[in-house]
Design an enzyme around this catalytic site. Structure first.
Site, short mmCIF file in Angstrom:
data_model
loop_
_atom_site.label_atom_id
_atom_site.label_comp_id
_atom_site.label_asym_id
_atom_site.label_seq_id
_atom_site.Cartn_x
_atom_site.Cartn_y
_atom_site.Cartn_z
N TYR A 69 -1.43 -0.48 10.91
CA TYR A 69 -2.83 -0.58 11.58
C TYR A 69 -3.39 0.03 12.74
CZ TYR A 69 -1.81 -4.72 8.69
OH TYR A 69 -1.18 -5.61 7.65
N TYR A 77 -5.39 -5.09 -7.39
CA TYR A 77 -4.94 -4.97 -6.10
C TYR A 77 -4.74 -6.45 -5.48
CZ TYR A 77 -5.93 -4.34 -0.91
OH TYR A 77 -5.82 -4.33 0.29
N LYS A 95 0.90 -1.28 0.11
CA LYS A 95 0.09 0.09 -0.03
C LYS A 95 1.04 1.29 0.17
CE LYS A 95 -3.93 -2.04 2.75
NZ LYS A 95 -4.54 -2.33 3.72
N1 GLN Z 1 -4.63 -8.16 0.69
C1 GLN Z 1 -4.75 -7.71 2.07
C2 GLN Z 1 -6.31 -7.56 2.12
O1 GLN Z 1 -6.74 -6.78 1.43
C3 GLN Z 1 -4.16 -7.05 2.55
C4 GLN Z 1 -4.04 -6.70 4.16
C5 GLN Z 1 -3.20 -6.66 4.90
O2 GLN Z 1 -1.98 -7.03 4.74
N2 GLN Z 1 -3.54 -6.13 6.18
O3 GLN Z 1 -7.06 -7.97 2.93
#
Ligand code: GLN
Length: 315
Positions: free
Chosen positions: A245, A193, A68
Site C-alpha cells: 500500500y 471480489y 489482487k
Molecule cells: N477485501 C479488502 C477490501 O477490499 C481487501 C483490502 C486489503 O486487504 N487491503 O477492503
C-alpha cells in the site's frame, strides 16, 4: 509436506511478536475482527521443496489484498498487457488502499494501479467465465494450481461479511462505470471480489505461491509454468512499487523484496534466493500491513541479506 520447525526463525518470531501490542486487528470487515491480536507465524518454502516454519503455522487465514496480485496474473495472461493497462494504470498512489480521491483527480475513472481496491475491482471484473460460478471456479482453479493444493477454497463467513459491508468498493465500481472503465455488473463483481478476498490458506500455501513467483512462474513441485515469465516479472514489480500500500517506499528501503500484504494480516514475500515467504500476523499498523509481519521481514532481510537492492545480489 512436513515443514521443519526452525529455531533461529522462531527467535525472530519471538522478537517481532513484541510489536503486536502496537497494532490493531482489522474490523471494518466485521468477520476479520475475530482473529487473535497477538499471533504471528511464518513459513519459508524453497525451490528445492524444503520448508521451514516458526510460530503457529497451522492456522489458515484469508488472502484479502494478497489475492489482487493473483487475479492480476490471471487476467494479464488471458488478455495481455495492452488491454489490461488500458483499464488500470501502473503508478503508485501514495494514498490508502481504499482511497478514491485520485479516481477523480488523475485520469478520471481509471485507477492508478491494480494493487489498490479500485484497480483490483477492475481486474476482477475481467476474469473470464460464462457465469459467476464459472468465474469463481476459474480463479480458484488457478490459485489451487499455484499452491498445488486442491483443497483451497474461500471462507463463506468472511466473504458474506465483506459483501454486506462494502459500500465504498461499490461506490468506486459505479464511479468507474460512469467513465466506461468498469464494464461488469457491480453486484456480480462485488460477489466475486469478496469471495476472491476470502480465499483461505495456510502460510505454507502462501509461501509456496511466493516460491512460484521467485522462480519466475515455474512451480517448484509440479515443474509447470503456472504463470508466464513476463507476467511474473510484472507482478513482482507491482509488489515492489505498490504491494505494501502507501508504505511500499519505506518497506522497499527497510526490507527490499517484492511483497504483498492483506488486511487479514497475511504477507507474501519473494526472496531473491529462490524461496517464498508466507506470514500471518493479524495485528495491523495504521496503513493496514501486519505490524509484526513487517518487523519479522525486516529482521530476516537484515540477517539473510535479502534486499534486491544490495550490490552482491546484482554481481
Ligand atoms: N477485501 C479488502 C477490501 O477490499 C481487501 C483490502 C486489503 O486487504 N487491503 O477492503
Amino acid at each position: 509436506m512436513v515443514c521443519r520447525h526452525y529455531q533461529e526463525l522462531d527467535a525472530f518470531v519471538q522478537e517481532a511478536k513484541k510489536k503486536t501490542g502496537e497494532g490493531k486487528v482489522a474490523d471494518y470487515i466485521p468477520a476479520l475482527a475475530e482473529s487473535g491480536q497477538d499471533s504471528l507465524s511464518v513459513t519459508i518454502y524453497h525451490a528445492e521443496n524444503t520448508c521451514l516454519t516458526a510460530g503457529d503455522a497451522d492456522r489458515t487465514f484469508t488472502l484479502q489484498s494478497i489475492s489482487k496480485v493473483l487475479s492480476l496474473a490471471l487476467v494479464l495472461m488471458d488478455y495481455g498487457k495492452e488491454k489490461v493497462f488500458s483499464c488500470v494504470g501502473q503508478e503508485p498512489t501514495g494514498d490508502p488502499f481504499n482511497s478514491m480521491i485520485k479516481l477523480e483527480t488523475v485520469n478520471p475513472g481509471k485507477p492508478l494501479n491494480p494493487m489498490i481496491n479500485a484497480g483490483a475491482l477492475v481486474v476482477t471484473s475481467l476474469i473470464k467465465g460464462h457465469s459467476p460460478k464459472d468465474r469463481l471456479n476459474y480463479l480458484l482453479g488457478f490459485i489451487r494450481r499455484l499452491a498445488n493444493n486442491q483443497e483451497i477454497t474461500y471462507c463463506r463467513h468472511v466473504a458474506e461479511s465483506e459483501f454486506s459491508s462494502s459500500m465504498i468498493n461499490r461506490a468506486m465500481c459505479y464511479y468507474m462505470k460512469q467513465y466506461g472503465i468498469f464494464k461488469g455488473d457491480v453486484e456480480e463483481v462485488m460477489d466475486l471480489y469478496t469471495k476472491q478476498c476470502a480465499i483461505k490458506m495456510s502460510s505454507l500455501d502462501l509461501a509456496k505461491i511466493g516460491c512460484v513467483f521467485a522462480l519466475d512462474g515455474k512451480h517448484p513441485e509440479t515443474g509447470e509454468q503456472v504463470i508466464k515469465k513476463d507476467v511474473a516479472r510484472i507482478c513482482k514489480t507491482f509488489m515492489v512499487t505498490c504491494g505494501m500500500y502507501n508504505a511500499s517506499g519505506e518497506f522497499a528501503i527497510k526490507v527490499g523484496i517484492p511483497a504483498k500484504s492483506g488486511v487479514s494480516g497475511g504477507i507474501m514475500g519473494i526472496s531473491p534466493y529462490n524461496f517464498g515467504i508466507g506470514i500471518f500476523g493479524p495485528a495491523l499498523d495504521e496503513k493496514g500491513n501486519s505490524i509484526a509481519g513487517v518487523k519479522l521481514l525486516e529482521i530476516m532481510s537484515e540477517k539473510y541479506r535479502l534486499s534486491y537492492f544490495l550490490k552482491h545480489f546484482l554481481s
